[in-house]
Design a protein around this motif. Sequence first.
Motif, PDB file in Angstrom:
ATOM      1  N   ARG A 106     -23.755  34.680  61.892  1.00 25.11           N
ATOM      2  CA  ARG A 106     -24.096  33.966  63.123  1.00 25.11           C
ATOM      3  C   ARG A 106     -23.215  32.743  63.340  1.00 25.11           C
ATOM      4  N   TYR A 107     -22.662  32.195  62.276  1.00 24.38           N
ATOM      5  CA  TYR A 107     -21.901  30.943  62.380  1.00 24.38           C
ATOM      6  C   TYR A 107     -20.516  31.145  61.761  1.00 24.38           C
ATOM      7  N   PRO A 108     -19.565  31.696  62.498  1.00 27.11           N
ATOM      8  CA  PRO A 108     -18.220  31.939  61.944  1.00 27.11           C
ATOM      9  C   PRO A 108     -17.557  30.697  61.366  1.00 27.11           C
ATOM     10  N   PRO A 109     -17.614  29.504  61.999  1.00 29.09           N
ATOM     11  CA  PRO A 109     -16.977  28.333  61.376  1.00 29.09           C
ATOM     12  C   PRO A 109     -17.568  27.997  60.006  1.00 29.09           C
ATOM     13  N   PHE A 110     -18.891  28.073  59.882  1.00 25.27           N
ATOM     14  CA  PHE A 110     -19.530  27.778  58.601  1.00 25.27           C
ATOM     15  C   PHE A 110     -19.158  28.837  57.557  1.00 25.27           C
ATOM     16  N   LYS A 111     -19.055  30.077  57.991  1.00 28.51           N
ATOM     17  CA  LYS A 111     -18.651  31.148  57.072  1.00 28.51           C
ATOM     18  C   LYS A 111     -17.248  30.899  56.534  1.00 28.51           C
ATOM     19  N   ARG A 112     -16.330  30.494  57.408  1.00 36.19           N
ATOM     20  CA  ARG A 112     -14.972  30.195  56.947  1.00 36.19           C
ATOM     21  C   ARG A 112     -14.957  29.013  55.987  1.00 36.19           C
ATOM     22  N   GLU A 113     -15.810  28.021  56.228  1.00 36.84           N
ATOM     23  CA  GLU A 113     -15.874  26.856  55.339  1.00 36.84           C
ATOM     24  C   GLU A 113     -16.384  27.256  53.958  1.00 36.84           C
ATOM     25  N   VAL A 114     -17.396  28.112  53.902  1.00 31.35           N
ATOM     26  CA  VAL A 114     -17.937  28.567  52.612  1.00 31.35           C
ATOM     27  C   VAL A 114     -16.879  29.341  51.835  1.00 31.35           C
ATOM     28  N   VAL A 115     -16.182  30.243  52.514  1.00 31.79           N
ATOM     29  CA  VAL A 115     -15.149  31.041  51.844  1.00 31.79           C
ATOM     30  C   VAL A 115     -14.016  30.137  51.349  1.00 31.79           C
ATOM     31  N   ALA A 116     -13.648  29.118  52.139  1.00 29.81           N
ATOM     32  CA  ALA A 116     -12.569  28.210  51.739  1.00 29.81           C
ATOM     33  C   ALA A 116     -12.956  27.401  50.502  1.00 29.81           C
ATOM     34  N   ILE A 117     -14.199  26.889  50.456  1.00 26.48           N
ATOM     35  CA  ILE A 117     -14.647  26.105  49.289  1.00 26.48           C
ATOM     36  C   ILE A 117     -14.655  26.985  48.042  1.00 26.48           C
ATOM     37  N   ALA A 118     -15.187  28.201  48.170  1.00 30.55           N
ATOM     38  CA  ALA A 118     -15.241  29.100  47.013  1.00 30.55           C
ATOM     39  C   ALA A 118     -13.840  29.496  46.553  1.00 30.55           C
ATOM     40  N   SER A 119     -12.933  29.742  47.488  1.00 27.00           N
ATOM     41  CA  SER A 119     -11.572  30.154  47.129  1.00 27.00           C
ATOM     42  C   SER A 119     -10.835  29.036  46.406  1.00 27.00           C
ATOM     43  N   ASN A 120     -10.994  27.797  46.872  1.00 24.25           N
ATOM     44  CA  ASN A 120     -10.340  26.667  46.192  1.00 24.25           C
ATOM     45  C   ASN A 120     -10.854  26.506  44.764  1.00 24.25           C
ATOM     46  N   ALA A 121     -12.156  26.679  44.593  1.00 27.62           N
ATOM     47  CA  ALA A 121     -12.717  26.583  43.246  1.00 27.62           C
ATOM     48  C   ALA A 121     -12.165  27.685  42.342  1.00 27.62           C
ATOM     49  N   LEU A 122     -12.055  28.900  42.873  1.00 29.42           N
ATOM     50  CA  LEU A 122     -11.530  30.005  42.067  1.00 29.42           C
ATOM     51  C   LEU A 122     -10.060  29.791  41.712  1.00 29.42           C
ATOM     52  N   ASP A 123      -9.302  29.149  42.600  1.00 32.20           N
ATOM     53  CA  ASP A 123      -7.892  28.856  42.285  1.00 32.20           C
ATOM     54  C   ASP A 123      -7.781  27.926  41.075  1.00 32.20           C
ATOM     55  N   SER A 124      -8.629  26.907  41.037  1.00 31.02           N
ATOM     56  CA  SER A 124      -8.598  25.995  39.884  1.00 31.02           C
ATOM     57  C   SER A 124      -9.042  26.706  38.610  1.00 31.02           C
ATOM     58  N   PHE A 125     -10.031  27.600  38.729  1.00 25.21           N
ATOM     59  CA  PHE A 125     -10.471  28.359  37.558  1.00 25.21           C
ATOM     60  C   PHE A 125      -9.351  29.270  37.056  1.00 25.21           C
ATOM     61  N   LYS A 126      -8.558  29.808  37.961  1.00 23.26           N
ATOM     62  CA  LYS A 126      -7.458  30.680  37.560  1.00 23.26           C
ATOM     63  C   LYS A 126      -6.428  29.897  36.734  1.00 23.26           C
ATOM     64  N   SER A 127      -6.135  28.692  37.172  1.00 24.07           N
ATOM     65  CA  SER A 127      -5.178  27.870  36.408  1.00 24.07           C
ATOM     66  C   SER A 127      -5.702  27.575  35.009  1.00 24.07           C
ATOM     67  N   ASP A 128      -6.990  27.233  34.915  1.00 24.76           N
ATOM     68  CA  ASP A 128      -7.580  26.964  33.599  1.00 24.76           C
ATOM     69  C   ASP A 128      -7.550  28.208  32.719  1.00 24.76           C
ATOM     70  N   ALA A 129      -7.821  29.370  33.304  1.00 22.70           N
ATOM     71  CA  ALA A 129      -7.838  30.608  32.520  1.00 22.70           C
ATOM     72  C   ALA A 129      -6.445  30.944  32.000  1.00 22.70           C
ATOM     73  N   LYS A 130      -5.417  30.734  32.819  1.00 23.84           N
ATOM     74  CA  LYS A 130      -4.061  31.018  32.359  1.00 23.84           C
ATOM     75  C   LYS A 130      -3.680  30.098  31.198  1.00 23.84           C
ATOM     76  N   LYS A 131      -4.059  28.846  31.305  1.00 19.44           N
ATOM     77  CA  LYS A 131      -3.779  27.932  30.197  1.00 19.44           C
ATOM     78  C   LYS A 131      -4.508  28.377  28.934  1.00 19.44           C
ATOM     79  N   MET A 132      -5.724  28.852  29.080  1.00 22.00           N
ATOM     80  CA  MET A 132      -6.516  29.264  27.925  1.00 22.00           C
ATOM     81  C   MET A 132      -5.910  30.488  27.240  1.00 22.00           C
ATOM     82  N   VAL A 133      -5.530  31.524  28.012  1.00 18.78           N
ATOM     83  CA  VAL A 133      -5.010  32.737  27.377  1.00 18.78           C
ATOM     84  C   VAL A 133      -3.632  32.480  26.761  1.00 18.78           C
ATOM     85  N   VAL A 134      -2.824  31.633  27.400  1.00 20.12           N
ATOM     86  CA  VAL A 134      -1.533  31.283  26.802  1.00 20.12           C
ATOM     87  C   VAL A 134      -1.750  30.520  25.498  1.00 20.12           C
ATOM     88  N   ALA A 135      -2.751  29.653  25.483  1.00 22.19           N
ATOM     89  CA  ALA A 135      -3.063  28.913  24.253  1.00 22.19           C
ATOM     90  C   ALA A 135      -3.508  29.860  23.144  1.00 22.19           C
TER      91      ALA A 135
END
Length: 833
Positions: free
Chosen positions: A455-484
């Motif tokens: 029902r609220y496309p702008p709010f939906k885009r905001e939720v997806v953007a917040i979740a995607s940014n968080a997953l990007d940071s988690f990806k960086s941490d995971a790469k550092k962990m497996v390389v370690a």
Amino acid sequence: MEAMEELSQLSESIRQAASLLADDDPSDDTAPRRPSTFLNAVVLGNVGSGKSAVLNSLIGHPVLPTGENGATRAPIVVDLQREPGLSTKSIVLQIDSKSQQVSASALRHSLQDRLSKSVSGRGRSDEILLKLRTSTAPPLKLIDLPGLDQRAVDDSMINDYAGHNDAILLVVIPAVQAAEVASSRAIRLAKDIDPDGSRTIGILSKIDQADGDAKTIACVQALLLNKGPKNLPDIEWVALVGQSVAIASAQSGSVGSENSLETAWQAEAETLKSILTGAPHSKLGRVSLVSTIAKQIRKRMKVRLPNLLTGLQGKSQMVQAELARLGESMVQSPEGTRAVALELCREFEDKFLAHITSGEGSGWKIVASFEGKFPDRIKQLPLDRHFDLNNVKRIVLEADGYQPYLISPEKGLRSLIKIVLDMAKEPSRLCVDEVHRVLLDIVNASANATPGLGRYPPFKREVVAIASNALDSFKSDAKKMVVALVDMERAFVPAQHFIRLVQRRMERQRREDEMKNRPSKKGQESEQSVTNRAGGSSKPTKEKPSPDKDTKEGPNLQVAGPAGEITAGYLLKKSAKTNGWSRRWFVLNEKSGKLGYTKKQEERHFRGVITLEECNLEEVDEEEPSKSLKDSKKANGPEKGPSLVFKITNRVAYKTVLKAHSAVVLKAESTADKVEWVNKIKAVIQSKGGSFKAANTEGGPLKQSQTDSSTDAMIRRPADPEEELRWMSQEVRGYVEAVLNSLAANVPKAIVLCQVEKAKEDMLNQLYSSISGQSNAKIEELLQEDHNAKRRREKYQKQSSLLSKLTRQLSIHDNRAAASSYSNDSPEAGSTN
């Protein structure tokens, strides 16, 4: 007439219900209305049968032309609407949105002029449509067709008007033709269109013209009593005079009474009673015809109501589900807006966790990446190229100088281990990227599956953007962990590994020296005989084994297969539970590298199978007997012979060999059997990169009367430094493969910790905190509802209200119809006259 009004309302309700089921809007006046044929009455009959006179009687005014020579030359459709406020003499003609009051004679003359100009009268192109409002007519749509014996009438015209499933068929037969009614074309057409006769009414017109003809009157009365010919359809019959409207019109012109029509209809009924003395009174006159038409219409509606109500209930469930998906209108207040935003976040959280925990949607792809692509990439690392002897030699030389492996190649081998393990970083990073893409897909799928976010496309885009940014940071941490993890294995290679290399090298050297310095068997025997003759007895001689002992000249095994690759025989298998030995039939397939066993030789299915390409082979000593047993053996017999026991273990310490066992301990029945089994199993294991460890017993691992060449082949050491280096590289490769297997098991754990678990907790926490930190104005801006969703909600709300209303109305009529049917079927109802 009240019954017809009720049926008219019911017909409108059914029309609206049909429109709703077709997803139309019944309240939209601009949209084309779905036609309802329940109130349609189509008149069939020959020229001069009195069809138009019958319709004039129903209308209450002589508006249709009548005559013996075929006054109706084209289809005339009269759409009647009853308006009780009008006088009995008033007729209102409605043309489009305009209304005009006209007289019956003027309207009749106008129709006569149009009919006289009609060329063919075929089909709807020449159709004449009248919309009339009167106080005398029932709310029906009357369709007057030309006589069936005219050339202008064909089957296509009749089917066009009478072929509808719910239209009432009025078959008009003159009374003088009652005796020949079975051969009437109108009756045959009605039977073809309505085989069961549920919507056909027979009308016997012009009864007054048959007065005095006893035979004709008898035929008419037989039809009214449903005692007509057997081949006649079972239909309702009504008798009319047909001229009551004309008579009433003439009387109203002279007297001016408002009750002239009712008087004429009563007079018609009395006339019919006097002529048809044996006929039921309920089938005589215009009032009876209206009642019979209402009865037939009610029957048709009764048939349609159950299915219609079922459809309305299904439609109602669909509408309610759609309203639930669209949600209620948002509360217009800052607190209500923020509450709606947090509720949408909770709905998104539920969908996301359902995807992750239950594998719904793309959640299974995470496990597939761990169990499929990542292990495959680890196995596809080019170990053969890196552990090629020339490459190993080059690395060792670059690390320690000229031929350092003659003394200690540890530095070069450590460098080789680091180079090979470094290749595991790329598959680990690719695994992190794959899991990241899967989590992004799950975020988008969860957002799309959350009804409120749609029902609220702008709010939906905001939720997806917040979740995607968080997953990007988690990806960086995971790469550092497996390389370690990889760097941890590269940085620390246990020194014990290289100590074991030196120990094994020294052990081989010692055994080779023992074999070289060991006197031959003949020399030992001659020396022993000389000692015995001299009277010395340093050690008692060993007894010659008897024929029934296990020691035999050759192995007691069976060999099969085109190239002798299958070997079978009995071995003793040590039980991990009881620590006892069990005799089992073992089968070795050198081609497939499998060692299976059964309890008995004749069994067809293996009880267990060992994959030798993943294993190492080791000779072990038999368990030491007790001290008393040792003393008895020293006093009474020879010392313990060579060990017949060997053990199969997995190359990776934490993996199992067979079922839940980390090692399988086997014992041959004779020394020859053991040599044969060990040689063949060792050949399979070493061809796959496995290792073989001989027993550390005095005199060598095997003490059997064999040639020196076979013994040398079992325990020989490399002949040159390159062979020594090849053996070391194989040992190092086994260590590297064990580390890679460990990484294949631990990297997914690190990814789950850094990406999946954080997505389930930290990402959702960031979502709530980010939304809660927004200002009211920003949240209101994000919660701008989609206009299409708003229109859909309003549409479904209107449909829900109308569905409730129609379901209630139609259910009442359905219950009444059921009660009426029950009362008509009861014995008391059947006994009344």
